[in-house]
Design an enzyme around this catalytic site. Sequence first.
Site, mmCIF file in Angstrom:
data_model
loop_
_atom_site.group_PDB
_atom_site.id
_atom_site.type_symbol
_atom_site.label_atom_id
_atom_site.label_comp_id
_atom_site.label_asym_id
_atom_site.label_seq_id
_atom_site.Cartn_x
_atom_site.Cartn_y
_atom_site.Cartn_z
ATOM 1 N N HIS A 12 17.356 12.989 -23.464
ATOM 2 C CA HIS A 12 18.176 11.784 -23.446
ATOM 3 C C HIS A 12 17.463 10.643 -22.717
ATOM 4 O O HIS A 12 17.077 10.790 -21.564
ATOM 5 C CB HIS A 12 19.492 12.103 -22.736
ATOM 6 C CG HIS A 12 20.509 11.020 -22.770
ATOM 7 N ND1 HIS A 12 21.201 10.618 -21.650
ATOM 8 C CD2 HIS A 12 20.969 10.255 -23.793
ATOM 9 C CE1 HIS A 12 22.049 9.661 -21.975
ATOM 10 N NE2 HIS A 12 21.932 9.419 -23.262
ATOM 11 N N GLU A 39 15.656 10.995 -27.538
ATOM 12 C CA GLU A 39 16.646 9.963 -27.846
ATOM 13 C C GLU A 39 16.373 8.779 -26.942
ATOM 14 O O GLU A 39 15.991 8.941 -25.775
ATOM 15 C CB GLU A 39 18.060 10.510 -27.597
ATOM 16 C CG GLU A 39 19.186 9.571 -27.960
ATOM 17 C CD GLU A 39 19.619 8.654 -26.829
ATOM 18 O OE1 GLU A 39 20.469 7.765 -27.081
ATOM 19 O OE2 GLU A 39 19.116 8.797 -25.684
ATOM 20 N N ASP A 41 17.344 4.148 -26.499
ATOM 21 C CA ASP A 41 18.130 2.986 -26.913
ATOM 22 C C ASP A 41 17.203 1.842 -27.284
ATOM 23 O O ASP A 41 16.264 1.542 -26.542
ATOM 24 C CB ASP A 41 19.034 2.539 -25.765
ATOM 25 C CG ASP A 41 19.938 3.654 -25.261
ATOM 26 O OD1 ASP A 41 20.843 4.050 -26.017
ATOM 27 O OD2 ASP A 41 19.726 4.126 -24.128
ATOM 28 N N HIS A 54 19.029 0.185 -22.366
ATOM 29 C CA HIS A 54 20.405 0.609 -22.626
ATOM 30 C C HIS A 54 21.404 -0.518 -22.408
ATOM 31 O O HIS A 54 22.271 -0.768 -23.236
ATOM 32 C CB HIS A 54 20.772 1.794 -21.728
ATOM 33 C CG HIS A 54 22.192 2.246 -21.891
ATOM 34 N ND1 HIS A 54 23.247 1.688 -21.182
ATOM 35 C CD2 HIS A 54 22.749 3.195 -22.693
ATOM 36 C CE1 HIS A 54 24.375 2.262 -21.547
ATOM 37 N NE2 HIS A 54 24.105 3.188 -22.448
ATOM 38 N N GLU A 114 18.815 5.068 -30.911
ATOM 39 C CA GLU A 114 20.169 4.533 -30.900
ATOM 40 C C GLU A 114 20.106 3.015 -30.951
ATOM 41 O O GLU A 114 19.553 2.375 -30.042
ATOM 42 C CB GLU A 114 20.950 4.974 -29.666
ATOM 43 C CG GLU A 114 22.370 4.417 -29.705
ATOM 44 C CD GLU A 114 23.224 4.742 -28.497
ATOM 45 O OE1 GLU A 114 24.260 4.075 -28.323
ATOM 46 O OE2 GLU A 114 22.862 5.658 -27.739
#
Length: 248
Positions: A12, A39, A41, A54, A114
């Site tokens: 993450h 993962e 952002d 993020h 993301e």
Amino acid sequence: MAFWPYPFWFAHRGAGQQAPENTLAAFRVGAAHGFNAFECDVKLSADGVPYLLHDDTLDRTTTGRGAAQAWSWSDLSQLDAGGWLDSAFAGEPPASLAAVAAFCVGTGSALNLELKPCPGQERLTGRSVARWLRRCWPANALPALLSSFEVPALEAARDEAPESPRALLLDQLSEAWLRQALDLDCTAVVVHHPLLSEAFIDQAHAADLKVLSYTVNDATVALRLKSWQVDGLITDAVDRLSATNFTF
């Protein structure tokens, strides 16, 4: 079932608790713990460069201040995005999507991007990131998975690059979740783990959707979700949960 070439474990935000989140340092730390899927952002600078962050503001994780969308990439790239976590990471810059892509392609790692648009930039972000991937991501590399809570961002990504796999992020369940995912031609849904049930996963699989879950940091939860045939887990606990140190 849907096309799904991705590993089970995703780190993450890179390894966003052991290293400064959404930086190349976090990716390197995750890789050192055996992860080959990440993962992160992605949003746009003021001049349209995709980069990793993020928050809508720079204050928490960089030496910058104020709205992230107001800064050009040349100014963003000069910020310290590491020292806030630990002095050992002082001077670590924000990561561009280009730099992250080079890392993932070079190491053979999977990437879940993301879409995290700044306010009012949902469609622009989806369209721009999808266009960047179409233009710059190597055709022979494992394709990046685009995910988002923002339906307009996923719609724009679908329209710009329909070949890019997509996933709908869910932090609550409504009656419309399945129809939304199918209308977006998603490959998967990514669901906050307390919302999941075996029946939900069965329903998604019956609709040819894979199911990922975030952010799973407890081995008991991981075991339960795996027994329900979840297709992947996103974790902060890169030092405890991974294919190399956690066996089902």
